[in-house]
Scaffold this motif. Structure first.
Motif, PDB file in Angstrom:
ATOM      1  N   LEU A  37       1.279   3.379 -11.608  1.00  0.00           N
ATOM      2  CA  LEU A  37      -0.168   3.209 -11.444  1.00  0.00           C
ATOM      3  C   LEU A  37      -0.927   3.705 -12.669  1.00  0.00           C
ATOM      4  N   ASN A  38      -0.338   4.636 -13.396  1.00  0.00           N
ATOM      5  CA  ASN A  38      -0.902   5.080 -14.673  1.00  0.00           C
ATOM      6  C   ASN A  38      -0.964   3.901 -15.656  1.00  0.00           C
ATOM      7  N   HIS A  39       0.062   3.051 -15.620  1.00  0.00           N
ATOM      8  CA  HIS A  39       0.093   1.861 -16.476  1.00  0.00           C
ATOM      9  C   HIS A  39      -1.040   0.900 -16.109  1.00  0.00           C
ATOM     10  N   HIS A  40      -1.348   0.808 -14.835  1.00  0.00           N
ATOM     11  CA  HIS A  40      -2.385  -0.126 -14.396  1.00  0.00           C
ATOM     12  C   HIS A  40      -3.798   0.386 -14.666  1.00  0.00           C
ATOM     13  N   PHE A  41      -4.015   1.658 -14.422  1.00  0.00           N
ATOM     14  CA  PHE A  41      -5.393   2.159 -14.375  1.00  0.00           C
ATOM     15  C   PHE A  41      -5.766   3.108 -15.502  1.00  0.00           C
ATOM     16  N   HIS A 101      -2.577  -7.603 -13.032  1.00  0.00           N
ATOM     17  CA  HIS A 101      -3.417  -6.537 -13.580  1.00  0.00           C
ATOM     18  C   HIS A 101      -4.864  -6.661 -13.101  1.00  0.00           C
ATOM     19  N   LYS A 102      -5.312  -7.878 -12.859  1.00  0.00           N
ATOM     20  CA  LYS A 102      -6.679  -8.057 -12.364  1.00  0.00           C
ATOM     21  C   LYS A 102      -6.789  -7.657 -10.897  1.00  0.00           C
ATOM     22  N   HIS A 103      -5.776  -8.006 -10.109  1.00  0.00           N
ATOM     23  CA  HIS A 103      -5.755  -7.690  -8.675  1.00  0.00           C
ATOM     24  C   HIS A 103      -4.446  -6.965  -8.345  1.00  0.00           C
ATOM     25  N   PRO A 104      -4.303  -5.704  -8.768  1.00  0.00           N
ATOM     26  CA  PRO A 104      -3.020  -5.007  -8.654  1.00  0.00           C
ATOM     27  C   PRO A 104      -2.560  -4.724  -7.228  1.00  0.00           C
ATOM     28  N   MET A 105      -3.450  -4.815  -6.246  1.00  0.00           N
ATOM     29  CA  MET A 105      -3.061  -4.521  -4.867  1.00  0.00           C
ATOM     30  C   MET A 105      -2.875  -5.782  -4.031  1.00  0.00           C
ATOM     31  N   VAL A 145      -9.213  -9.271 -17.994  1.00  0.00           N
ATOM     32  CA  VAL A 145      -8.033  -9.178 -17.129  1.00  0.00           C
ATOM     33  C   VAL A 145      -7.566  -7.740 -16.946  1.00  0.00           C
ATOM     34  N   HIS A 146      -7.954  -6.847 -17.868  1.00  0.00           N
ATOM     35  CA  HIS A 146      -7.556  -5.449 -17.749  1.00  0.00           C
ATOM     36  C   HIS A 146      -8.648  -4.573 -17.150  1.00  0.00           C
ATOM     37  N   GLN A 147      -9.566  -5.212 -16.431  1.00  0.00           N
ATOM     38  CA  GLN A 147     -10.546  -4.487 -15.627  1.00  0.00           C
ATOM     39  C   GLN A 147     -10.226  -4.760 -14.166  1.00  0.00           C
ATOM     40  N   PRO A 148      -9.346  -3.931 -13.566  1.00  0.00           N
ATOM     41  CA  PRO A 148      -8.798  -4.257 -12.243  1.00  0.00           C
ATOM     42  C   PRO A 148      -9.826  -4.247 -11.114  1.00  0.00           C
ATOM     43  N   ILE A 149      -9.598  -5.134 -10.155  1.00  0.00           N
ATOM     44  CA  ILE A 149     -10.356  -5.167  -8.906  1.00  0.00           C
ATOM     45  C   ILE A 149      -9.410  -4.671  -7.821  1.00  0.00           C
ATOM     46  N   GLY A 165       8.261   0.395 -18.057  1.00  0.00           N
ATOM     47  CA  GLY A 165       9.350   0.446 -17.083  1.00  0.00           C
ATOM     48  C   GLY A 165       8.809   0.429 -15.664  1.00  0.00           C
ATOM     49  N   ILE A 166       9.549  -0.176 -14.748  1.00  0.00           N
ATOM     50  CA  ILE A 166       9.152  -0.212 -13.336  1.00  0.00           C
ATOM     51  C   ILE A 166      10.104   0.654 -12.511  1.00  0.00           C
ATOM     52  N   THR A 167      11.394   0.345 -12.592  1.00  0.00           N
ATOM     53  CA  THR A 167      12.380   1.103 -11.826  1.00  0.00           C
ATOM     54  C   THR A 167      12.765   2.405 -12.515  1.00  0.00           C
ATOM     55  N   SER A 168      12.445   2.528 -13.799  1.00  0.00           N
ATOM     56  CA  SER A 168      12.811   3.723 -14.557  1.00  0.00           C
ATOM     57  C   SER A 168      11.959   3.801 -15.818  1.00  0.00           C
ATOM     58  N   SER A 169      11.808   5.018 -16.326  1.00  0.00           N
ATOM     59  CA  SER A 169      11.063   5.207 -17.584  1.00  0.00           C
ATOM     60  C   SER A 169      12.004   5.351 -18.779  1.00  0.00           C
ATOM     61  N   ILE A 170      13.308   5.121 -18.570  1.00  0.00           N
ATOM     62  CA  ILE A 170      14.297   5.397 -19.619  1.00  0.00           C
ATOM     63  C   ILE A 170      14.042   4.610 -20.892  1.00  0.00           C
ATOM     64  N   TRP A 171      13.708   3.308 -20.771  1.00  0.00           N
ATOM     65  CA  TRP A 171      13.525   2.500 -21.981  1.00  0.00           C
ATOM     66  C   TRP A 171      12.209   2.817 -22.669  1.00  0.00           C
ATOM     67  N   ASP A 172      11.215   3.284 -21.912  1.00  0.00           N
ATOM     68  CA  ASP A 172       9.977   3.766 -22.547  1.00  0.00           C
ATOM     69  C   ASP A 172      10.276   4.976 -23.419  1.00  0.00           C
ATOM     70  N   LYS A 173      11.175   5.829 -22.955  1.00  0.00           N
ATOM     71  CA  LYS A 173      11.563   7.005 -23.742  1.00  0.00           C
ATOM     72  C   LYS A 173      12.331   6.585 -24.994  1.00  0.00           C
ATOM     73  N   VAL A 174      13.236   5.604 -24.823  1.00  0.00           N
ATOM     74  CA  VAL A 174      14.061   5.145 -25.947  1.00  0.00           C
ATOM     75  C   VAL A 174      13.207   4.492 -27.027  1.00  0.00           C
ATOM     76  N   PHE A 175      12.240   3.662 -26.620  1.00  0.00           N
ATOM     77  CA  PHE A 175      11.467   2.868 -27.579  1.00  0.00           C
ATOM     78  C   PHE A 175      10.085   3.427 -27.884  1.00  0.00           C
ATOM     79  N   GLY A 176       9.804   4.634 -27.424  1.00  0.00           N
ATOM     80  CA  GLY A 176       8.563   5.296 -27.820  1.00  0.00           C
ATOM     81  C   GLY A 176       7.310   4.782 -27.160  1.00  0.00           C
TER      82      GLY A 176
END
Length: 237
Positions: free
Chosen positions: A202-206, A127-131, A29-33, A214-225
């Motif tokens: 897209l970095n998260h996908h590929f 994740h398999k078909h991200p587009m 599933v993590h090999q995107p088409i 995070g989708i709308t913001s990276s704030i919680w990624d920063k908070v939780f490492g």
């Protein structure tokens, strides 16, 4: 792909196939088409129809409902500053919920038949078909089912007159999230902020699929490492 003696046929409906992959499902599933043409999920045209949603349906359906909830708090006597604060807090709560669901539910590890099947329906297909443009936003029927327990939870943690505006803010946050998610995949941003957000997602996908939730913001990624490292940082190691 062959896994445990089973081959996924991409020319046939996928939902009831992927469960047979067992422990190999996570790798598959993590090999995107990368194709704008999405796969078929079900044999049934009715169930297939329910999995496909145009992006503009989300604001069309939910923004009037957001307005109705906010107007309920206004009718109960709250001032506009109080309403604005409740809506902002609701949006903030949504951003945390967005991060939490994406990290701990959408990326849960599965290997059983039904675990793989449910994960594929929930997020694995993306994740398999991200587009796949018709499966980038959440189907309204599924959102409506989730809204009831969420609204009941909001009523538990707030006053009766504040709860509608708080929930309206959370629902507004969801609308912004879903529309932003679609734009990050299919839009062509020209200004700096959306360009960076598109690159981040897209970095998260590929590239690093276990970080950058995070989708709308990276704030919680920063908070939780869970902020992904940059390519330059990786090269300097």
């Amino acid at each position: 792909m062959v896994a445990q003696g089973f081959t996924v046929d991409l020319n046939k409906p996928l939902v009831f196939q992927v469960g047979h992959l067992g422990e190999s499902y996570q790798e598959w599933v993590h090999q995107p088409i990368v194709s704008k043409e999405g796969p078929r999920f079900f044999e049934s045209d009715f169930w297939e129809f329910l999995t496909r949603t145009e992006w503009w349906v989300i604001p069309l359906i939910w923004l009037p409902i957001v307005s109705w909830f906010i107007s309920k708090s206004i009718a109960m006597g709250h001032t506009l500053p109080h309403i604005a604060l409740a809506v902002v807090v609701g949006v903030g709560i949504w951003t945390l919920l967005e991060y939490t669901l994406h990290r701990f539910l959408f990326h849960i590890k599965t290997k059983s038949y039904w675990g793989n099947t449910m994960h594929y329906l929930l997020h694995g297909c993306h994740h398999k078909h991200p587009m796949d443009g018709l499966r980038l936003v959440f189907p309204p029927a599924a959102t409506a089912v989730l809204c009831l327990p969420l609204y009941n939870f909001v009523k538990l943690i707030s006053t009766p007159s504040t709860a509608p505006a708080l929930f309206g803010g959370g629902l507004l946050g969801y609308v912004v999230y879903d529309v932003t998610h679609y734009y990050l995949h299919h839009g062509q941003p020209t200004s700096e902020v959306p360009k960076n957000l598109k690159k981040y997602h897209l970095n998260h996908h590929f590239r690093i699929q276990n970080k950058g939730f995070g989708i709308t913001s990276s704030i919680w990624d920063k908070v939780f490492g869970t902020l992904p490292t940059s390519k330059s940082a990786e090269k300097s190691r």
